[in-house]
Design a protein around this motif. Structure first.
Motif, short mmCIF file in Angstrom:
data_model
loop_
_atom_site.label_atom_id
_atom_site.label_comp_id
_atom_site.label_asym_id
_atom_site.label_seq_id
_atom_site.Cartn_x
_atom_site.Cartn_y
_atom_site.Cartn_z
N ILE A 59 0.75 -1.16 0.02
CA ILE A 59 0.10 0.04 -0.04
C ILE A 59 1.12 1.28 -0.06
N THR A 97 -3.93 5.35 1.01
CA THR A 97 -5.12 4.80 1.17
C THR A 97 -6.11 5.80 2.13
N GLY A 156 -10.12 -0.16 6.41
CA GLY A 156 -9.53 0.66 5.23
C GLY A 156 -10.18 -0.35 3.74
N GLU A 189 -10.02 1.90 0.39
CA GLU A 189 -9.87 2.76 -0.69
C GLU A 189 -8.26 3.23 -0.59
N ALA A 190 -7.72 2.46 -1.73
CA ALA A 190 -6.17 2.46 -1.79
C ALA A 190 -5.64 2.17 -3.26
N TRP A 240 -12.95 -1.90 -3.85
CA TRP A 240 -13.39 -2.74 -2.79
C TRP A 240 -14.58 -3.80 -3.18
N THR A 259 -7.14 -2.17 4.02
CA THR A 259 -5.60 -1.11 3.45
C THR A 259 -5.32 -0.51 4.45
N ALA A 272 -5.69 6.17 -4.70
CA ALA A 272 -6.53 5.82 -3.70
C ALA A 272 -8.19 6.20 -3.70
#
Length: 366
Positions: free
Chosen positions: A34, A37, A60, A62-63, A87, A138, A163
Motif C-alpha cells: 500500500i 489509502t 480500510g 480505498e487504496a 473494494w 488497506t 487511492a
C-alpha cells in the motif's frame, strides 16, 4: 510477513493499532504494497456502529499501491504494476457480472469481509484471524486481495489520487455518468460536499450540467465545490433550499444526496422538476427509513435512483477516470487536504466524524 502497524476495529474495544501477520497470496490472489489509502465514511460507519460488525477487522478499503507478488493463476497483473484497489471485487461468474453490471455482483464476498475463498490473509499476534474490511483491509502496509480487486493503472498516476479512485471518486463521478446519465445542460443539486459529493460536482461539470447547486454547512467545502464547478453554493441554515430551487430554478433535473441521511433523502422529490430524478449516493445506516409521497412521484413522473459504487465496472471505469485526471479534466488532487501516516488513522476517522476538512489520505511514511 509481519507489519508493525495496522489499524484494526474490534467489537467492544473500538479502533486500535497492532502488529498483523499477512499471508502470501494464494490462487487468484495478489499481494500489494500500500502506498496510499483514503479515509472514507464506509470505515466510519463501522466504527460508529451504523453498520454493526461481529468480526475483528483490519479497516480500510480505498487504496492504491504496487503489486509485490501474485498467486497461482493470476494473469491480469504482475509484480511491479501500479494498481488501484476496488473494494467491490466482482466474482465474474454471476448473471449480473455476465451482463456487465459488476456493481450488482451477487457472488462477491466483499460484504462478508473475506477473500473469495472465505479466508482472511490477516492474523494477530496470538494467531487469531483478523478480517479484511470489504475484502481489502488497506489500513495496513501490506495486503492480499482478490485478483479482480487489483486494477492496473498508469504508472504516472499519483498514488494519493489513485487511492480515491478506489471508492469516493468512482462512486461520485459514476453517479453522474453511469447511474443518472446526466445530459449536457441539465440542472442539478448536490447535497453534501465531502469527498463523494465533490466528486459528484466534478462529474456534473464533466457532463456539462448547468446550473450546479452545491449544498453544505461548511464554508470551506462550499468554496471547494465552487472551485470544482458548482455555479451556486448554499448554506441550508441560511437559505430554504426547497424554496430557493423551486422559486429560482423551477426545480432541478437531478438531485444527488451524498450524505446518507434519511431525513435529507425525504426532501429530494420536492427539489425536482417534473420528470426529474433523485440519486441516492450516500449510504445510510442499516435499517434507516425515509417517507416519500408516492403520488408526487407518479403524478410528476419523478424517479428515485439507487447508486452503488457509481454503477461502475472497476476495470473499465477506474482506468478511464485515471486518464481523465492525467489529461487535466478531473482535478482530483484538490480533494486531498491532509496526508497522514498510517498510524494516525484513528485521528483521521475522528476528523471525518466531526465533518472537518476534505479528504485525508494515509501513507506508510506519512
Amino acid at each position: 510477513m509481519t507489519v508493525k502497524h495496522a489499524t484494526t476495529f474490534r467489537p467492544g474495544s473500538g479502533v486500535g493499532q497492532e502488529p498483523v501477520h499477512v499471508s502470501a497470496p494464494g490462487p487468484g490472489q495478489v499481494g500489494v504494497s500500500i502506498r496510499a489509502t483514503g479515509v472514507c465514511h464506509s470505515d466510519l460507519h463501522i466504527v460508529n456502529g451504523d453498520w454493526p460488525a461481529e468480526q475483528p477487522l483490519v479497516l480500510g478499503h480505498e487504496a492504491a499501491g504496487v503489486v509485490d507478488e501474485i498467486g497461482p493463476g493470476v494473469t491480469t497483473v504482475q509484480p511491479g504494476d501500479h494498481v488501484v484497489l476496488s473494494w467491490f471485487a466482482p466474482c465474474m461468474r454471476c448473471s449480473n457480472c455476465a451482463a456487465g453490471r459488476g456493481w450488482l455482483c451477487t457472488g462477491t464476498t466483499a460484504l462478508d469481509n473475506t477473500l473469495p475463498d472465505g479466508t482472511t490473509p490477516f492474523t494477530d499476534d496470538q494467531g487469531k484471524d483478523l478480517w479484511p474490511y470489504l475484502g481489502l483491509g488497506t489500513f495496513a502496509p501490506q495486503v492480499v486481495v482478490p485478483e479482480t480487486a487489483a486494477v492496473k493503472v498508469d504508472d504516472d498516476l499519483p498514488f494519493a489520487v489513485g487511492a480515491l479512485l478506489g471508492c469516493s471518486v468512482t462512486t461520485g463521478v459514476g453517479a453522474v455518468l453511469n447511474t443518472a446519465r446526466v445530459p449536457a445542460g441539465a440542472s442539478a443539486v448536490v447535497i453534501g460536499c465531502g469527498g463523494v459529493g465533490l466528486s459528484v460536482v466534478m462529474g456534473l461539470k464533466l457532463a456539462g450540467a448547468h446550473p450546479i447547486v452545491a449544498v453544505d454547512f461548511s464554508p470551506e467545502k462550499r468554496a471547494k465545490a465552487a472551485e470544482l464547478g458548482a455555479t451556486i453554493t448554499i448554506d441550508p441554515r441560511d437559505t430554504d433550499l426547497t424554496a430557493y430551487v423551486n422559486d429560482h430554478l423551477g426545480g432541478v433535473d437531478f438531485a444527488f444526496e451524498a450524505i446518507g441521511n434519511e431525513k435529507v433523502i425525504e426532501t429530494l422529490p420536492g427539489l425536482l422538476a417534473p420528470g426529474g430524478s433523485a440519486v441516492l449516493v450516500g449510504m445510510t445506516r442499516i435499517g434507516a427509513r425515509s417517507t416519500i409521497d408516492p403520488y408526487d412521484l407518479a403524478d410528476q413522473g419523478k424517479s428515485i435512483l439507487g447508486c452503488n459504487y457509481g454503477s461502475s465496472v472497476a476495470r473499465v471505469d477506474i482506468p478511464r477516470l485515471a486518464k481523465l485526471h492525467l489529461a487535466g479534466h478531473l482535478p482530483l488532487e484538490q480533494l486531498i487536504d491532509k496526508v497522514r501516516p498510517l498510524a494516525e488513522a484513528g485521528l483521521a476517522l475522528d476528523e471525518l466524524a466531526a465533518g472537518t476538512g476534505l479528504r485525508s489520505v494515509l501513507t506508510p511514511t506519512g
